[in-house]
Design a protein around this motif. Structure first.
Motif, short mmCIF file in Angstrom:
data_model
loop_
_atom_site.label_atom_id
_atom_site.label_comp_id
_atom_site.label_asym_id
_atom_site.label_seq_id
_atom_site.Cartn_x
_atom_site.Cartn_y
_atom_site.Cartn_z
N CYS A 251 94.63 80.75 48.65
CA CYS A 251 94.99 79.07 49.25
C CYS A 251 94.71 79.24 50.74
O CYS A 251 94.40 78.07 51.46
CB CYS A 251 96.56 79.01 49.29
N CYS A 254 92.20 76.80 52.83
CA CYS A 254 92.51 75.30 52.92
C CYS A 254 93.86 75.31 53.71
O CYS A 254 94.05 74.10 54.31
CB CYS A 254 92.33 74.70 51.76
N HIS A 255 94.95 76.13 53.45
CA HIS A 255 96.18 76.04 54.16
C HIS A 255 96.49 76.82 55.35
O HIS A 255 96.18 77.91 55.28
CB HIS A 255 97.16 75.94 53.00
N ALA A 280 102.31 66.13 47.73
CA ALA A 280 101.11 65.61 47.55
C ALA A 280 101.21 64.10 48.02
O ALA A 280 100.77 63.04 47.32
CB ALA A 280 100.90 65.85 46.29
N MET A 307 92.22 68.83 46.60
CA MET A 307 92.83 70.23 46.21
C MET A 307 92.58 70.52 44.64
O MET A 307 92.72 69.84 43.71
CB MET A 307 94.29 70.10 46.22
C1 HEC Z 1 89.74 73.56 48.67
C2 HEC Z 1 91.06 73.59 49.34
C3 HEC Z 1 92.50 73.74 48.90
C4 HEC Z 1 92.81 74.93 48.24
C5 HEC Z 1 92.00 76.16 48.04
C6 HEC Z 1 94.34 75.05 48.03
N1 HEC Z 1 94.63 73.73 48.69
FE1 HEC Z 1 96.45 72.99 48.57
N2 HEC Z 1 96.15 71.14 49.09
C7 HEC Z 1 94.59 70.79 49.33
C8 HEC Z 1 94.79 69.80 49.83
C9 HEC Z 1 93.13 68.79 50.30
C10 HEC Z 1 95.91 69.07 49.73
C11 HEC Z 1 96.34 67.57 49.91
C12 HEC Z 1 96.16 66.85 48.37
C13 HEC Z 1 96.62 65.46 48.38
O1 HEC Z 1 97.94 65.15 48.80
O2 HEC Z 1 95.86 64.64 48.28
C14 HEC Z 1 96.65 69.89 49.05
C15 HEC Z 1 97.87 70.02 49.02
C16 HEC Z 1 98.66 71.07 48.63
C17 HEC Z 1 100.36 71.08 48.52
C18 HEC Z 1 101.23 69.86 48.73
C19 HEC Z 1 101.60 69.84 50.27
C20 HEC Z 1 102.54 68.63 50.65
O3 HEC Z 1 103.33 68.60 51.60
O4 HEC Z 1 102.15 67.54 50.17
C21 HEC Z 1 100.57 72.11 47.98
C22 HEC Z 1 102.34 72.60 48.14
C23 HEC Z 1 99.51 72.94 47.90
N3 HEC Z 1 98.35 72.31 48.34
C24 HEC Z 1 99.79 74.44 47.63
C25 HEC Z 1 98.51 75.20 47.48
C26 HEC Z 1 98.38 76.53 47.24
C27 HEC Z 1 99.96 77.46 46.78
C28 HEC Z 1 97.23 77.05 46.83
C29 HEC Z 1 96.75 78.29 46.58
C30 HEC Z 1 97.32 78.80 45.21
C31 HEC Z 1 96.37 76.00 47.48
N4 HEC Z 1 97.17 74.68 47.66
C32 HEC Z 1 94.96 75.88 47.38
C33 HEC Z 1 93.68 71.75 49.51
C34 HEC Z 1 93.61 73.11 49.16
#
Ligand code: HEC
Ligand SMILES: [Cu+2]
Length: 328
Positions: A251, A254-255, A280, A307
């Protein structure tokens, strides 16, 4: 009352939010809304009535040589057209003046904003940047907290396409345009939770691009601000420690979780993820089960979201879940 269970003020359903106002940037707009709606309803009723009268009137027989009667009828018709145009012009000009006055009334806050936040729109979520108590900026997402009773300045920008920021109960709409900073201000007169929404079509998940504004007393807000400015707490146990590793692997590109080895900027900052009500961009309640469901099925929950679905073993998911729960 814990925020997760807090109700919107007066239990207003989200659909009715735009019919209510909770601060001085929105109140004049709501009055204008109702006034214009009333005007439109009256105009519709009058026109429908005139149409009905016209349809029921018999056509006068003008086949004879009664030319003078014919001329009188034409004169009456002309007068009706002139009077109708005059009435419409006066009403429309009046509406224009009322609109300009409201625009002027809400253009600037009544006093200098004590707080300025930067909101950056992304496909399909909102990054919110605050200045912490020590002057350091930090990011959070999709949940905007403000103190009650003070104007808050919002600097609006976009990371990709044109979006629009609208929290109907607190202020009018403002567009977020790439390469440009737009300003607006909002103010909540009482504590509460108000929903906002992107109102400029911006792609597949535009409808799932919501956010919440939570207004709190200035004291509560200050406590929230200093807690959010902190980095994440160290994992309290071995499971959460393994979860942090899972996060670093899958993760972190991206985060960001401040205080752990992750500084990705493509997705929301997750440092205090568990303290937020929704995830989300207002799509899901922020529960431990929904967080893991989102990780596994982001593409089913929000198709085309930036994501990806992330496949984890059951043990990895359990550890990651345990760690995310600690991000208070
Ligand atoms: C390729 C990039 C990418 C990766 C890799 C990724 N994410 Fe995300 N994540 C995003 C994006 C972009 C969003 C926003 C999506 C939306 O709301 O449209 C997001 C949203 C989230 C959210 C919601 C946050 C909120 O406050 O709304 C969570 C929780 C989250 N991701 C957890 C994870 C976790 C845990 C992993 C690894 C297992 C992960 N993500 C891997 C890009 C990524
Ligand atoms: Cu949109």
């Amino acid at each position: 009352m814990p925020l997760a269970q807090a109700q919107a003020p007066g239990d207003i359903t989200p659909l009715a939010y735009f019919l209510h106002s909770a601060g001085p940037a929105a109140a004049p707009v709501r009055v204008l809304d109702w006034a214009l709606t009333a005007l439109c309803v009256v105009v519709c009723i009058v026109i429908a009535a005139l149409l009905l009268i016209a349809m029921r009137r018999k056509r006068r027989d003008i086949s004879g040589d009664d030319l003078s009667a014919n001329e009188t009828a034409n004169g009456v018709a002309n007068r009706i057209v002139i009077i109708g145009t005059a009435i419409s012009t006066v009403l429309l000009l009046g509406a224009l003046v009322a609109m300009l006055r409201v625009l002027a009334a809400v253009a600037e806050p009544p006093s200098d904003p004590a707080l300025t936040i930067t909101v950056t729109a992304y496909d399909w979520w909102w990054k919110v940047t605050y200045t912490g108590p020590s002057g350091q900026p930090f990011n959070t997402a999709n949940e905007i907290r403000i103190p009650t009773g003070e104007p808050v300045q919002v600097r609006l920008q976009s990371a990709d396409v044109i979006h629009a920021f609208w929290v109907p109960a607190l202020a009018g709409k403002t567009q977020a345009i790439p390469g440009q900073v737009n300003r607006q201000w909002l103010q909540a007169d009482r504590p509460g939770i108000w929903r906002g929404q992107c109102t400029q079509f911006c792609g597949a998940q535009h409808a799932h691009m919501a956010m919440e504004v939570i207004a709190q007393s200035p004291g509560d807000f200050a406590r929230w601000l200093s807690a959010q400015a902190q980095p994440a707490a160290a994992p309290p146990n071995a499971g959460a420690q393994r979860g942090e590793q899972v996060f670093a692997t899958h993760c972190a590109a991206c985060h960001t979780v401040r205080g752990s080895q992750s500084n990705g900027a493509q997705g929301p900052d997750l440092t205090h993820l568990a303290s937020r009500r929704l995830i989300a961009a207002g799509t899901l309640a922020n529960t431990p089960a929904n967080r893991l469901d989102w990780v596994a099925h982001a593409q089913a929950i929000k198709p085309e979201s930036l994501m990806p679905n992330i496949a984890l073993t059951p043990a990895e998911a359990r550890d990651l879940g345990a760690w995310m729960d600690t991000l208070q």
